[in-house]
Design an enzyme around this catalytic site. Structure first.
Site: not given
Length: 370
Positions: A133, A218
């Protein structure tokens, strides 16, 4: 946008456990004892420092190949981890992985600007893909990656390790069980102090952006998996000192507020100039707090009115979040099912991040497309 609640609910209801039985009639399913082979693409800090050492904790996955632009480094790593020299590839020879039956999965641990290219090339070489990611520089690139893997009949999973981390899984379970009542507010602050101004993460062409593309994702992911909802609108504000040599190309602090269909408000902060790693869920009867929330290790969690009730969760689906993540894709391949964090999950995040940047730039609320 909608969340695949059935798929995500299955994982949570099982406490994050991954089914171990092999299904189907493929050659892989007929040989359940064989660990699936990973090729790690990129021997930077994350691939070398975090992912490669975790194969010793895996039950269904093994390290079989390395891809690097540094031959000497690759040979040292191969010798350390028992990878045969014939399974060392350069970026130029990368496409020849198609001829190596030991490689089942490619794990792309490269700067974001290289994710799309090396995912698509892996799919064309007939390999399944784990991609770090954020998934890519843009939603357009994400869509191309999904299409390439679909066309090749290969799985695509994004490296959202927190979906396999015990504290995060327990927080989700308790929130869904109503332990803090009706969820009203979510907050997450994620940041660290960036150092070297020449690092690739601070170069927009390589990273796609600043803190939100790195550590802030996140906070965004947590807002989505903790609430179990998809945001319908976003409002964002950026604060960056452009005289700071670290932030000539990318943002430092960006605060974004997410509106969810149930009325929950998600308030998130991403930053490159302060250290923070926290998740807070506020319900009408109490709260769930994690700090640190998404670190590699050391998570802590409290449930109740304050910090008087610290919780230690049951184990996750693997010996740790990294092993759980690696083995999840291996088992999905064996059982021919979609990963819980497939390419579409990464695409959703990038679409929201694009809206966050638009909101900060235009100083207005952006309604997200369904």
């Amino acid at each position: 946008m909608t969340v695949d609640l059935d798929r995500r609910g299955f994982v949570l209801a099982a406490g994050g456990a991954i089914a171990a039985s092999a299904m189907g009639s493929s050659a892989l399913a007929q040989t359940p004892a064989r660990k699936l082979g990973y090729a790690i693409v990129g021997l930077g800090g994350y691939g070398l420092g975090q992912i490669i050492p975790q194969f010793k904790n895996c039950e269904h996955s093994r390290l079989v190949a390395l891809v690097s632009g540094d031959p000497a480094k690759a040979k040292r790593v191969a010798a350390q981890y028992g990878v045969p020299e014939k399974n060392i590839y350069s970026y130029e020879s990368y496409d020849s992985i198609r001829d190596n039956p030991d490689i089942d999965i490619v794990y792309v641990c490269l700067p974001v600007s290289m994710h799309a290219e090396y995912t698509i090339r892996a799919a064309k070489a007939g390999k399944h893909v784990m991609c770090e990611k954020p998934m890519a520089l843009s939603s357009k690139e994400c869509e191309a990656m999904i299409a390439a893997c679909r066309q090749a009949g290969k799985k695509l999973m994004i490296g959202y390790r927190c979906h396999f981390e015990p504290y995060n899984l327990e927080a989700i379970r308790r929130a869904r069980a109503g332990e803090i009542g009706k969820l009203r507010y979510f907050r997450s602050e994620h940041g660290y102090t960036a150092g070297d101004p020449t690092a690739w993460r601070l170069k927009k062409a390589m990273s796609g952006g600043g803190s939100i593309m790195d550590i802030g994702i996140y906070a965004l992911q947590a807002a989505r998996y903790m609430t179990g909802e998809e945001p319908v609108a976003v409002y964002a504000k950026e604060t960056t000192d452009r005289n700071d040599p670290r932030f000539r190309e990318v943002e430092d602090m960006i605060e974004f507020q997410l509106e969810f269909p149930s009325g929950v408000i998600g308030s998130c902060m991403s930053m490159y100039s302060a250290n923070r790693n926290q998740i807070l869920l506020m319900g009408d009867k109490g709260r769930i707090e994690l700090e640190p929330a998404t670190n590699y290790t050391g998570q802590r969690m409290w449930v109740g009115k304050g910090r008087e009730n610290e919780i230690t969760p049951p184990p996750g689906p693997g010996k740790n979040q990294f092993a759980g993540q690696l083995d999840h894709l291996s088992q999905c391949i064996r059982e021919n099912r979609e990963p819980i964090v497939a390419g579409e999950e990464g695409l959703r995040d990038i679409r929201i991040i694009e809206a966050v940047y638009q909101s900060a730039r235009e100083k207005r609320r952006i309604v997200l497309k369904a």
